[in-house]
Design an enzyme around this catalytic site. Structure first.
Site, mmCIF file in Angstrom:
data_model
loop_
_atom_site.group_PDB
_atom_site.id
_atom_site.type_symbol
_atom_site.label_atom_id
_atom_site.label_comp_id
_atom_site.label_asym_id
_atom_site.label_seq_id
_atom_site.Cartn_x
_atom_site.Cartn_y
_atom_site.Cartn_z
ATOM 1 C CG HIS A 85 -5.425 -5.872 1.222
ATOM 2 N ND1 HIS A 85 -6.650 -5.962 2.230
ATOM 3 C CD2 HIS A 85 -4.941 -5.167 1.432
ATOM 4 C CE1 HIS A 85 -5.482 -6.119 3.484
ATOM 5 N NE2 HIS A 85 -4.411 -6.526 2.479
ATOM 6 C CD GLU A 86 -2.152 -4.127 -0.687
ATOM 7 O OE1 GLU A 86 -2.475 -2.952 -0.389
ATOM 8 O OE2 GLU A 86 -2.839 -5.508 -0.772
ATOM 9 C CG ASP A 116 10.486 -9.996 6.602
ATOM 10 O OD1 ASP A 116 9.317 -9.579 7.058
ATOM 11 O OD2 ASP A 116 11.486 -10.096 6.755
ATOM 12 C CD GLU A 145 -0.092 -0.943 2.905
ATOM 13 O OE1 GLU A 145 0.442 -2.062 2.426
ATOM 14 O OE2 GLU A 145 -0.181 -1.334 4.459
ATOM 15 C CE1 TYR A 169 -2.933 -8.588 5.297
ATOM 16 C CE2 TYR A 169 -1.590 -9.593 6.728
ATOM 17 C CZ TYR A 169 -1.659 -8.826 5.508
ATOM 18 O OH TYR A 169 -0.740 -8.930 4.924
ATOM 19 C CG HIS A 204 -2.913 -1.129 3.665
ATOM 20 N ND1 HIS A 204 -3.064 -1.686 5.328
ATOM 21 C CD2 HIS A 204 -3.256 -1.890 3.128
ATOM 22 C CE1 HIS A 204 -3.040 -2.511 5.122
ATOM 23 N NE2 HIS A 204 -2.663 -3.471 4.213
ATOM 24 C CD GLU A 239 -2.088 -5.878 6.026
ATOM 25 O OE1 GLU A 239 -2.925 -5.636 5.324
ATOM 26 O OE2 GLU A 239 -1.195 -5.409 6.106
HETATM 27 N N1 BES Z 1 0.625 -4.551 4.014
HETATM 28 C C1 BES Z 1 1.120 -5.732 3.480
HETATM 29 C C2 BES Z 1 1.703 -6.189 2.892
HETATM 30 C C3 BES Z 1 2.801 -6.251 4.077
HETATM 31 C C4 BES Z 1 2.333 -7.083 5.353
HETATM 32 C C5 BES Z 1 4.364 -6.406 3.860
HETATM 33 C C6 BES Z 1 3.285 -7.020 6.488
HETATM 34 C C7 BES Z 1 5.086 -6.896 5.057
HETATM 35 C C8 BES Z 1 4.769 -7.493 5.936
HETATM 36 C C9 BES Z 1 -0.505 -5.550 2.086
HETATM 37 O O1 BES Z 1 -0.955 -4.681 2.025
HETATM 38 C C10 BES Z 1 -1.098 -7.027 2.205
HETATM 39 O O2 BES Z 1 -1.450 -7.090 2.858
HETATM 40 N N2 BES Z 1 -0.753 -7.563 0.995
HETATM 41 C C11 BES Z 1 -1.590 -8.398 0.243
HETATM 42 C C12 BES Z 1 -3.146 -8.576 -0.001
HETATM 43 C C13 BES Z 1 -4.248 -9.918 0.544
HETATM 44 C C14 BES Z 1 -4.371 -9.227 2.186
HETATM 45 C C15 BES Z 1 -4.845 -9.048 -0.626
HETATM 46 C C16 BES Z 1 -0.892 -10.240 -0.337
HETATM 47 O O3 BES Z 1 0.282 -9.077 -0.158
HETATM 48 O O4 BES Z 1 -1.130 -10.620 -0.069
HETATM 49 ZN ZN ZN Z 2 -2.580 -5.679 4.187
#
Ligand code: BES
Ligand code: ZN
Length: 631
Positions: free
Chosen positions: A326-327, A404, A302, A412, A330, A349
């Site tokens: 989703h993005e 990570d 995002e 979520y 955010h 999330e």
């Molecule tokens: N902000 C996140 C990605 C993220 C979270 C990166 C924690 C590093 C640490 C992003 O918004 C996200 O949630 N992406 C998901 C999207 C899905 C839930 C629709 C993805 O990448 O799968």
């Molecule tokens: Zn997210």
């Protein structure tokens, strides 16, 4: 299923639940040496993932000037940090770095003696800079390493056009420090300006003001006037072109995928309008998308004004566009109101997942909303079954752990389910009014779970004493599992699929007798994801013959099918499996396949072959997440 798990619960968790100590202690210069044993209480609001000292000296603005060198895979130049001294006794500014070469630090044109401390395994190395006698700026001249964890350098062969190199950064959670020396904590918000110098034929874009009509001359200027946390600083460089989708929305991509991307995501403007109507003004001016090469390790990120998006969701039928919702969401939950520490990730999330469902319902209707909510719920169920109790807590204890390594559906889907329960109890209109006020109240602030709770108690719980109670809310946030009696999403569209599946499993129907003509992608996913663990060769052939699943162009359907193929050793799908693993780097799609393959010796050999072939093109995060499966 959940109640069983919530039954196990609670060893030593009262420690967390009862914790209301809001004090924030100065961060010591070496977090690794801290007492992080479970009996030592968490200091709420303390960022255990930064070695910096914002309580004493806080950076408020960054001026960047970086040259991108594709030959050396290095970015070099300077970051000038503007700071506020919070503690009159402070003598130095401490910033985070990882694998950076610090060439010099200056203030007012004079060199300053800095100290780069020994690196911690996953936090990197603290850079300690004595405060200058006058002024409130220090300039750090530095270069990144080709192995920077937050940067991926792609050769022309790894791009869609095959002609030009590509670079993108991914800072969340703690990788900004691998390309900028800064206070890498989500509770430190900065404005920034940047000059990025690239080969002339390439375009640079950032999570900042981007001018779609900028001259392509290899020098690009950016400004981010709203204060943002470091994990939202982002850069992309490549043979990028722009196509408008609406008044405030557009897409940047390589030329060969630009039209397909703009068509797939053409509803972005409607999503933006729908979200503003529900939750208040969009505070970031434009909302554009950057489509990355398939090695992008996430679905989306995002980055403000410019979400980074995997090309694996360009399915041709808009079936996977909830990622965009989703993005975009955010921009409210995450970018406007931000988690103060990674323990509070669910505030980003969980709220975003809840908003996503609501946006999807608004733009595509209740049927789609219900289907997506059931799939989300099922993936939460799977995580609850697989994770330890401690990792099922929304306000998770991450001390001593790399964020990570703790990625799951808990922040979520459990976060979203909590909000859905509140919505059901107080009514949708009241829920919407609360959220609108919440985003307004905390705009451009970073908050902890405890700050959210204090606000929620005062502004919501107090207004509905007969509908909400704090014990239950504390259970949601501080205890594992999903509380008994939680909402359970349902979809009529899935009943037909359940019938079809059981008739097929019992042998009443052949696959080609199932009426799938009008099935949505979500129905297909539900059909496949709920197959029994074991299927016979005959059944697998029957499915594949009827529906050509091995060749599915939908990356999510292909993923579900390939997982079934691995579990049942259905070899006709293995060439596709190999192609899939070497051409996609999105962790959510490849990791479950590697994990399943790693369970048998023969599977591991297949995994190893694919991994070895793909490794050079995978993002550092994808390598880190999967290499354990092939060793
Ligand atoms: N902000 C996140 C990605 C993220 C979270 C990166 C924690 C590093 C640490 C992003 O918004 C996200 O949630 N992406 C998901 C999207 C899905 C839930 C629709 C993805 O990448 O799968
Ligand atoms: Zn997210």
């Amino acid at each position: 299923m959940f109640s069983k798990i919530s039954g196990l619960v609670l060893v030593g968790l009262t420690l967390l639940a009862g914790c209301s100590d809001n004090s924030v202690q100065p961060t010591s210069s070496n977090a690794a040496s801290e007492d992080i044993s479970p009996t030592n209480q968490i200091q709420v609001g303390k960022d255990y993932h930064s070695l910096s000292n914002p309580e004493q000296v806080k950076v408020s603005h960054i001026d960047l000037d970086l040259t991108v060198d594709f030959e050396q895979k290095v970015m070099s130049g300077y970051a000038e940090l503007t700071f506020d001294k919070k503690d009159p006794d402070a003598t130095s500014l401490i910033v985070d770095t990882r694998d950076l070469t610090i060439n010099s630090v200056t203030a007012n044109g004079q060199k300053i003696d800095f100290e780069l401390q020994k690196a911690d395994d996953f936090l990197g190395a603290a850079l300690e800079i004595p405060l200058p006698d006058k002024g409130n700026k220090v300039k750090i001249n530095y270069a990144t390493s080709p192995q920077a964890s937050g940067v991926q350098w792609l050769t022309p062969a790894q791009t869609a056009g095959k002609k030009y190199p590509f670079l993108f950064t991914q800072a969340q959670a703690i990788h900004a420090r691998s390309f900028i020396p800064l206070q890498d904590s989500p509770q430190v918000r900065v404005t920034y300006k940047a000059t990025i110098r690239t080969p002339k034929e390439l375009l640079a874009v950032m999570s900042a003001s981007n001018d779609p009509n900028t001259e392509r001359d290899g020098v690009y200027e950016f400004n981010m006037p709203q204060p943002i946390p470091s994990y939202l600083i982002a850069l992309g460089v490549g043979d990028l072109h722009f196509k408008a989708m609406g008044e405030r929305t557009g897409v940047y991509a390589e030329p060969s995928i630009l039209d397909a991307a703009a068509a797939e995501f053409e509803d972005t403007e409607s999503m933006l309008i729908a979200t503003e109507k529900l939750y208040g003004p969009y505070r970031w001016d434009r909302y554009d998308l950057l489509i990355l090469p398939p090695s992008f390790p996430f679905g989306g990120m995002e980055n403000p004004r410019l979400s980074f998006i995997t090309p694996t969701v360009i399915a041709g039928d808009k079936s996977l566009v909830s990622l965009i919702a989703h993005e975009l969401a955010h921009s409210w939950s995450g970018n406007t109101v931000t988690n103060a520490t990674w323990r509070d990730l669910w505030l980003n999330e969980g709220f975003t997942t809840y908003l996503t469902y609501r946006i999807m319902e608004n733009v595509y209707g209740k049927d789609r909303y219900n289907q997506e909510a059931v799939l989300g719920y099922q993936s939460l169920e799977a995580d609850v079954a697989n994770l330890t109790g401690k990792d099922q807590i929304l306000a998770i204890d991450l001390r001593g752990r790399d964020p990570d390594d703790v990625f799951s559906d808990i922040p979520y889907e459990k976060g979203a389910l909590f909000l859905r329960e509140v919505e059901q109890k107080i009514g949708r209109d009241n829920m919407d009014a609360f959220l609108m006020e919440y985003f307004q109240h905390f705009k451009f602030q970073s908050i902890t779970t405890d700050e959210f709770l204090a606000y929620f108690k005062k502004h919501v719980v107090a207004s509905y004493p007969d509908k909400l109670d704090m014990d239950r809310i504390n259970q949601w946030i501080f205890q594992p599992g999903v509380p008994e009696g939680a909402p359970m999403p349902e979809s009529d569209a899935f009943s037909i699929v359940d019938n079809a599946r059981s008739n097929w499993l019992s042998g009443e129907l052949h696959a080609n007798q199932i009426d799938t003509k009008n099935w949505t992608v979500h129905q297909w996913l539900y059909f496949l994801n709920n197959m029994p663990e074991e299927l016979s060769m005959e059944q697998l052939h029957d499915l594949d013959r009827a529906f050509n699943l091995t060749e599915s162009h939908n990356n999510e359907i292909a993923h579900s099918w390939l997982l079934i193929a691995v579990k049942n050793w259905y070899q006709p799908a293995f060439p596709r499996l190999h192609d899939y693993l070497v051409s996609i780097g999105r962790n959510k799609l490849v990791k479950p396949l590697y994990k399943e393959l790693s369970k048998t010796v023969e599977g591991k050999a297949i995994a190893k072959k694919a991994f070895d072939e793909a490794k050079a093109g995978y993002h550092p995060l994808t390598v880190k997440a999967n290499q354990g499966f092939v060793e």
